[in-house]
Design a protein around this motif. Structure first.
Motif, PDB file in Angstrom:
ATOM      1  N   ILE A 128      56.203  -2.291 -46.929  1.00 32.58           N
ATOM      2  CA  ILE A 128      55.873  -0.877 -47.124  1.00 32.58           C
ATOM      3  C   ILE A 128      55.238  -0.764 -48.496  1.00 32.58           C
ATOM      4  O   ILE A 128      55.774  -1.293 -49.477  1.00 32.58           O
ATOM      5  CB  ILE A 128      57.124   0.017 -47.035  1.00 32.58           C
ATOM      6  CG1 ILE A 128      57.707  -0.023 -45.624  1.00 32.58           C
ATOM      7  CG2 ILE A 128      56.788   1.455 -47.444  1.00 32.58           C
ATOM      8  CD1 ILE A 128      59.001   0.760 -45.462  1.00 32.58           C
ATOM      9  N   LYS A 129      54.094  -0.076 -48.561  1.00 29.29           N
ATOM     10  CA  LYS A 129      53.412   0.151 -49.836  1.00 29.29           C
ATOM     11  C   LYS A 129      53.518   1.632 -50.186  1.00 29.29           C
ATOM     12  O   LYS A 129      53.183   2.486 -49.365  1.00 29.29           O
ATOM     13  CB  LYS A 129      51.937  -0.252 -49.743  1.00 29.29           C
ATOM     14  CG  LYS A 129      51.735  -1.727 -49.488  1.00 29.29           C
ATOM     15  CD  LYS A 129      50.266  -2.081 -49.428  1.00 29.29           C
ATOM     16  CE  LYS A 129      50.087  -3.569 -49.154  1.00 29.29           C
ATOM     17  NZ  LYS A 129      48.666  -3.957 -49.175  1.00 29.29           N
ATOM     18  N   CYS A 130      53.973   1.899 -51.406  1.00 30.24           N
ATOM     19  CA  CYS A 130      54.128   3.270 -51.881  1.00 30.24           C
ATOM     20  C   CYS A 130      53.506   3.400 -53.259  1.00 30.24           C
ATOM     21  O   CYS A 130      53.729   2.536 -54.120  1.00 30.24           O
ATOM     22  CB  CYS A 130      55.606   3.642 -52.011  1.00 30.24           C
ATOM     23  SG  CYS A 130      56.611   3.418 -50.547  1.00 30.24           S
ATOM     24  N   ALA A 131      52.782   4.478 -53.496  1.00 34.90           N
ATOM     25  CA  ALA A 131      52.291   4.740 -54.847  1.00 34.90           C
ATOM     26  C   ALA A 131      53.493   4.822 -55.775  1.00 34.90           C
ATOM     27  O   ALA A 131      54.526   5.405 -55.429  1.00 34.90           O
ATOM     28  CB  ALA A 131      51.491   6.039 -54.883  1.00 34.90           C
ATOM     29  N   THR A 132      53.378   4.210 -56.946  1.00 32.57           N
ATOM     30  CA  THR A 132      54.518   4.142 -57.863  1.00 32.57           C
ATOM     31  C   THR A 132      55.033   5.529 -58.223  1.00 32.57           C
ATOM     32  O   THR A 132      56.225   5.713 -58.432  1.00 32.57           O
ATOM     33  CB  THR A 132      54.174   3.356 -59.141  1.00 32.57           C
ATOM     34  OG1 THR A 132      53.033   3.953 -59.768  1.00 32.57           O
ATOM     35  CG2 THR A 132      53.885   1.898 -58.826  1.00 32.57           C
ATOM     36  N   SER A 137      58.797   8.709 -51.330  1.00 31.70           N
ATOM     37  CA  SER A 137      58.372   7.627 -50.442  1.00 31.70           C
ATOM     38  C   SER A 137      59.003   6.300 -50.855  1.00 31.70           C
ATOM     39  O   SER A 137      59.414   5.510 -50.004  1.00 31.70           O
ATOM     40  CB  SER A 137      56.850   7.522 -50.445  1.00 31.70           C
ATOM     41  OG  SER A 137      56.412   6.630 -49.450  1.00 31.70           O
ATOM     42  N   ASN A 138      59.110   6.056 -52.145  1.00 32.01           N
ATOM     43  CA  ASN A 138      59.727   4.824 -52.650  1.00 32.01           C
ATOM     44  C   ASN A 138      61.207   4.740 -52.301  1.00 32.01           C
ATOM     45  O   ASN A 138      61.742   3.650 -52.095  1.00 32.01           O
ATOM     46  CB  ASN A 138      59.560   4.722 -54.172  1.00 32.01           C
ATOM     47  CG  ASN A 138      58.214   4.183 -54.584  1.00 32.01           C
ATOM     48  OD1 ASN A 138      58.048   2.993 -54.770  1.00 32.01           O
ATOM     49  ND2 ASN A 138      57.233   5.070 -54.719  1.00 32.01           N
ATOM     50  N   ALA A 164      45.973   4.650 -58.022  1.00 35.61           N
ATOM     51  CA  ALA A 164      47.432   4.568 -58.095  1.00 35.61           C
ATOM     52  C   ALA A 164      47.852   3.112 -57.942  1.00 35.61           C
ATOM     53  O   ALA A 164      47.290   2.377 -57.126  1.00 35.61           O
ATOM     54  CB  ALA A 164      48.074   5.397 -56.981  1.00 35.61           C
ATOM     55  N   ASP A 165      48.822   2.708 -58.752  1.00 33.29           N
ATOM     56  CA  ASP A 165      49.463   1.413 -58.543  1.00 33.29           C
ATOM     57  C   ASP A 165      50.384   1.553 -57.331  1.00 33.29           C
ATOM     58  O   ASP A 165      50.961   2.625 -57.091  1.00 33.29           O
ATOM     59  CB  ASP A 165      50.294   1.014 -59.760  1.00 33.29           C
ATOM     60  CG  ASP A 165      49.451   0.768 -61.004  1.00 33.29           C
ATOM     61  OD1 ASP A 165      48.227   0.588 -60.872  1.00 33.29           O
ATOM     62  OD2 ASP A 165      50.030   0.767 -62.106  1.00 33.29           O
ATOM     63  N   LEU A 166      50.528   0.479 -56.562  1.00 29.86           N
ATOM     64  CA  LEU A 166      51.360   0.505 -55.357  1.00 29.86           C
ATOM     65  C   LEU A 166      52.537  -0.449 -55.493  1.00 29.86           C
ATOM     66  O   LEU A 166      52.349  -1.632 -55.796  1.00 29.86           O
ATOM     67  CB  LEU A 166      50.541   0.093 -54.126  1.00 29.86           C
ATOM     68  CG  LEU A 166      49.342   0.966 -53.771  1.00 29.86           C
ATOM     69  CD1 LEU A 166      48.607   0.369 -52.578  1.00 29.86           C
ATOM     70  CD2 LEU A 166      49.775   2.395 -53.482  1.00 29.86           C
ATOM     71  N   ASN A 167      53.734   0.063 -55.275  1.00 28.26           N
ATOM     72  CA  ASN A 167      54.903  -0.795 -55.120  1.00 28.26           C
ATOM     73  C   ASN A 167      54.848  -1.366 -53.715  1.00 28.26           C
ATOM     74  O   ASN A 167      54.679  -0.612 -52.750  1.00 28.26           O
ATOM     75  CB  ASN A 167      56.196  -0.004 -55.297  1.00 28.26           C
ATOM     76  CG  ASN A 167      56.482   0.329 -56.730  1.00 28.26           C
ATOM     77  OD1 ASN A 167      56.098  -0.396 -57.635  1.00 28.26           O
ATOM     78  ND2 ASN A 167      57.171   1.449 -56.952  1.00 28.26           N
TER      79      ASN A 167
END
Length: 173
Positions: A128-132, A137-138, A164-167
């Motif tokens: 799963i990719k979420c904007a930091t 969402s994270n 945006a960086d993605l976690n």
């Protein structure tokens, strides 16, 4: 078409072509809310665009997509994307209408898709990719025991023109 109960009157139902008008209405009426983290919202201006996207999703049998339903009402979308048969890794993407946030709906839906990925699709990893900056969402993969695998710097261009960086969270079988 098989539906998957989540809890209460919430359930998952496989995406259908006739869902396009409800999806477009959700996007069109919640542009500010959804558009903060979903870049496609700004460019989704006509119902016909949504019909085309739904048709593409339905033709991609390796990456099934589901609607989230509250009774008969459309609440959001969740689905698989970027299936990699070589590594048996698949990504889950999701979004939910604002009025359904904070009820555990998406957490339950992600859990259901993880079950499908591991038991039916024989995947080894779910990502799963979420904007930091998208904290709600994270929290979903964090609650479900995913581990933070990496951060993709400048991984997504948002509609405001900023990156945006993605976690990137990963759950192994």
């Amino acid at each position: 078409m098989k539906t998957t109960p989540l809890f209460g009157d919430f359930r998952l139902r496989p995406l259908r072509a006739d869902d396009a008008p409800s999806i477009f209405t959700a996007i069109d009426t919640q542009r500010t809310y959804l558009g903060r983290w979903l870049p496609f919202v700004a460019s989704t201006l006509r119902a016909e665009q949504t019909r085309e996207v739904v048709a593409r999703m339905l033709s991609d049998t390796a990456n099934p997509v589901y609607t989230l339903r509250a009774g008969e009402d459309f609440a959001g979308l969740i689905g698989f994307k970027s299936a990699n048969p070589a590594t048996r890794t698949i990504e889950i993407g999701y979004w939910l209408r604002e009025e359904y946030q904070g009820r555990g709906v998406m957490t339950a839906a992600v859990q259901a898709l993880c079950d499908i990925a591991f038991s039916q699709m024989e995947m080894e990893n779910v990502e799963i990719k979420c904007a930091t900056g998208n904290l709600p969402s994270n929290r979903i993969p964090q609650r479900l025991g995913f581990r933070l695998d990496r951060v993709e710097l400048r991984g997504e261009l948002l509609s405001d023109g900023e990156f945006a960086d993605l976690n990137v969270y990963r759950l192994a079988r």
